[in-house]
Design a protein around this motif. Structure first.
Motif, PDB file in Angstrom:
ATOM      1  N   LEU A 162       0.802  -1.216   0.000  1.00 20.87           N
ATOM      2  CA  LEU A 162       0.000   0.000   0.000  1.00 20.87           C
ATOM      3  C   LEU A 162       0.841   1.275   0.000  1.00 20.87           C
ATOM      4  O   LEU A 162       0.562   2.195  -0.785  1.00 20.87           O
ATOM      5  N   PRO A 163       1.885   1.414   0.840  1.00 22.26           N
ATOM      6  CA  PRO A 163       2.690   2.651   0.787  1.00 22.26           C
ATOM      7  C   PRO A 163       3.315   2.879  -0.584  1.00 22.26           C
ATOM      8  O   PRO A 163       3.363   4.016  -1.068  1.00 22.26           O
ATOM      9  N   GLY A 164       3.793   1.807  -1.214  1.00 15.36           N
ATOM     10  CA  GLY A 164       4.355   1.953  -2.556  1.00 15.36           C
ATOM     11  C   GLY A 164       3.307   2.393  -3.561  1.00 15.36           C
ATOM     12  O   GLY A 164       3.579   3.213  -4.445  1.00 15.36           O
ATOM     13  N   ASN A 165       2.099   1.844  -3.418  1.00 15.55           N
ATOM     14  CA  ASN A 165       1.015   2.260  -4.306  1.00 15.55           C
ATOM     15  C   ASN A 165       0.670   3.730  -4.107  1.00 15.55           C
ATOM     16  O   ASN A 165       0.383   4.448  -5.072  1.00 15.55           O
ATOM     17  N   VAL A 166       0.698   4.182  -2.857  1.00 18.08           N
ATOM     18  CA  VAL A 166       0.426   5.598  -2.572  1.00 18.08           C
ATOM     19  C   VAL A 166       1.498   6.475  -3.212  1.00 18.08           C
ATOM     20  O   VAL A 166       1.195   7.516  -3.816  1.00 18.08           O
ATOM     21  N   ARG A 167       2.765   6.049  -3.103  1.00 19.53           N
ATOM     22  CA  ARG A 167       3.841   6.835  -3.728  1.00 19.53           C
ATOM     23  C   ARG A 167       3.680   6.874  -5.242  1.00 19.53           C
ATOM     24  O   ARG A 167       3.892   7.912  -5.877  1.00 19.53           O
ATOM     25  N   VAL A 169       0.872   6.664  -6.897  1.00 15.61           N
ATOM     26  CA  VAL A 169      -0.252   7.539  -7.202  1.00 15.61           C
ATOM     27  C   VAL A 169       0.155   9.002  -7.063  1.00 15.61           C
ATOM     28  O   VAL A 169      -0.211   9.843  -7.893  1.00 15.61           O
ATOM     29  N   ASN A 170       0.940   9.325  -6.030  1.00 21.13           N
ATOM     30  CA  ASN A 170       1.403  10.708  -5.856  1.00 21.13           C
ATOM     31  C   ASN A 170       2.272  11.150  -7.033  1.00 21.13           C
ATOM     32  O   ASN A 170       2.170  12.294  -7.505  1.00 21.13           O
ATOM     33  N   ARG A 171       3.130  10.227  -7.509  1.00 17.55           N
ATOM     34  CA  ARG A 171       3.944  10.561  -8.685  1.00 17.55           C
ATOM     35  C   ARG A 171       3.055  10.749  -9.909  1.00 17.55           C
ATOM     36  O   ARG A 171       3.295  11.644 -10.730  1.00 17.55           O
ATOM     37  N   ARG A 172       2.035   9.887 -10.026  1.00 16.81           N
ATOM     38  CA  ARG A 172       1.114  10.014 -11.144  1.00 16.81           C
ATOM     39  C   ARG A 172       0.378  11.350 -11.094  1.00 16.81           C
ATOM     40  O   ARG A 172       0.224  12.031 -12.123  1.00 16.81           O
ATOM     41  N   LEU A 173      -0.077  11.754  -9.904  1.00 15.31           N
ATOM     42  CA  LEU A 173      -0.774  13.030  -9.768  1.00 15.31           C
ATOM     43  C   LEU A 173       0.152  14.200 -10.081  1.00 15.31           C
ATOM     44  O   LEU A 173      -0.270  15.193 -10.690  1.00 15.31           O
ATOM     45  N   LYS A 262      -6.820   8.631  -7.491  1.00 18.90           N
ATOM     46  CA  LYS A 262      -7.409   8.719  -6.154  1.00 18.90           C
ATOM     47  C   LYS A 262      -8.395   7.569  -5.927  1.00 18.90           C
ATOM     48  O   LYS A 262      -8.434   6.986  -4.834  1.00 18.90           O
ATOM     49  N   GLN A 263      -9.177   7.231  -6.935  1.00 13.77           N
ATOM     50  CA  GLN A 263     -10.108   6.121  -6.807  1.00 13.77           C
ATOM     51  C   GLN A 263      -9.363   4.799  -6.609  1.00 13.77           C
ATOM     52  O   GLN A 263      -9.814   3.924  -5.882  1.00 13.77           O
ATOM     53  N   TYR A 264      -8.195   4.681  -7.231  1.00 14.34           N
ATOM     54  CA  TYR A 264      -7.387   3.462  -7.099  1.00 14.34           C
ATOM     55  C   TYR A 264      -6.916   3.285  -5.661  1.00 14.34           C
ATOM     56  O   TYR A 264      -6.952   2.170  -5.123  1.00 14.34           O
TER      57      TYR A 264
END
Length: 286
Positions: A162-167, A169-173, A262-264
């Protein structure tokens, strides 16, 4: 033979496969470890013909060097040559993989990273070794053992990633926040007709965009989403929002694209909570 006998055979067979796989990986003998990853560069892009098939991707000419010999090769992606190239421009770097010593058996890939250590199948075999006792225990002692036995590894895996996925997503945003809008044009609409086992035919359409970045790079790319009425889109002018760091990242609807990451994350968090709750139910019911 009773259930425990079958369990012993199950664990022994898949355990042996796992050990063989891990041993091959330690010895550097897996297929992935024997695969060379070279960096190719697109030298020429051929614009797709309107109405042709999208199966083979955008036709390109690529030059790469064999790292072991330094010899240069100039090739195309005609035919079955790995991953389909869906965004291309002159000078773009692309991964080229092939068995060691056999550069003519190349295949294209979107990744420039090495192929890895080849641990996918050994890890799967090890999971099957673990799954055997869990299933047998659940049969003998009841369903809560299945919830607990399969729930906690899944929960740990989701929490770990999950933390890697959050990172990500933040890079994607951050990438989406840097998008630049330029004019583009639909230069072709590709068509693929397929027939299923019952004889029914279906047609899929793939619009192809052409746009030029502010830096002067001419990009040709498949537009997989965001274009209304693709059947009538040939020749249509559109606004393309692209990432300056990588023109392969583009969209026709920037606002909708910003909502997806964000939905992901919300979906990941919900799945984690459901798995943790399921595991807890199993623990309580033991």
């Amino acid at each position: 033979m009773d259930l425990h006998g079958y369990l012993a055979l199950w664990c022994g067979a898949f355990g042996a496969l796992a050990l063989i796989g891990y041993g091959r990986s330690l010895a550097g003998a897996t297929r992935a470890q024997r695969t060379v990853t070279a960096v190719g560069r697109i030298g020429r892009v051929r614009e797709p013909r309107h109405g042709s098939s999208p199966k083979d991707g955008i036709s390109v000419v690529v030059t790469f060097h064999d790292p072991s010999t330094g010899k240069e090769f100039t090739v195309t992606n005609d035919g079955e040559r790995g991953e389909r190239i869906t965004a291309a421009w002159t000078g773009r770097e692309i991964g080229v993989r092939y068995p060691r010593g056999r550069p003519h058996a190349f295949r294209f890939t979107g990744s420039l990273d090495p192929a890895g250590r080849g641990l996918g199948w050994p890890n799967f075999a090890a999971f099957l070794v673990y799954a055997g006792p869990v299933v047998v225990t659940a049969i003998e002692r009841g369903w809560p053992w299945a919830l607990f036995g399969f729930g906690w590894p899944w929960a740990v895996s989701l929490a770990y990633h999950l933390p890697g996925n959050v990172r990500d997503v933040n890079r994607r945003l951050a990438t989406l926040a840097s998008l630049i809008a330029v004019p583009g044009r639909v230069v072709a609409v590709l068509r693929n007709v397929s027939t299923d086992e019952d004889g029914h035919t279906s047609t899929s359409l793939m619009p192809v965009l052409s746009f030029t970045t502010r830096e002067g790079t001419a990009v040709t790319a498949y537009c997989e989403a965001g274009l209304p009425d693709p059947a009538a889109a040939y020749g249509r002018d559109v606004a393309v929002h692209y990432a300056p760091a990588d023109p392969a990242v583009f969209t026709l609807d920037a606002e909708a694209e910003r909502r997806h990451p964000k939905q992901y994350i919300v979906l990941n968090a919900v799945v984690l909570l459901v798995v943790v709750a399921t595991t807890a139910v199993g623990v309580v019911a033991l």
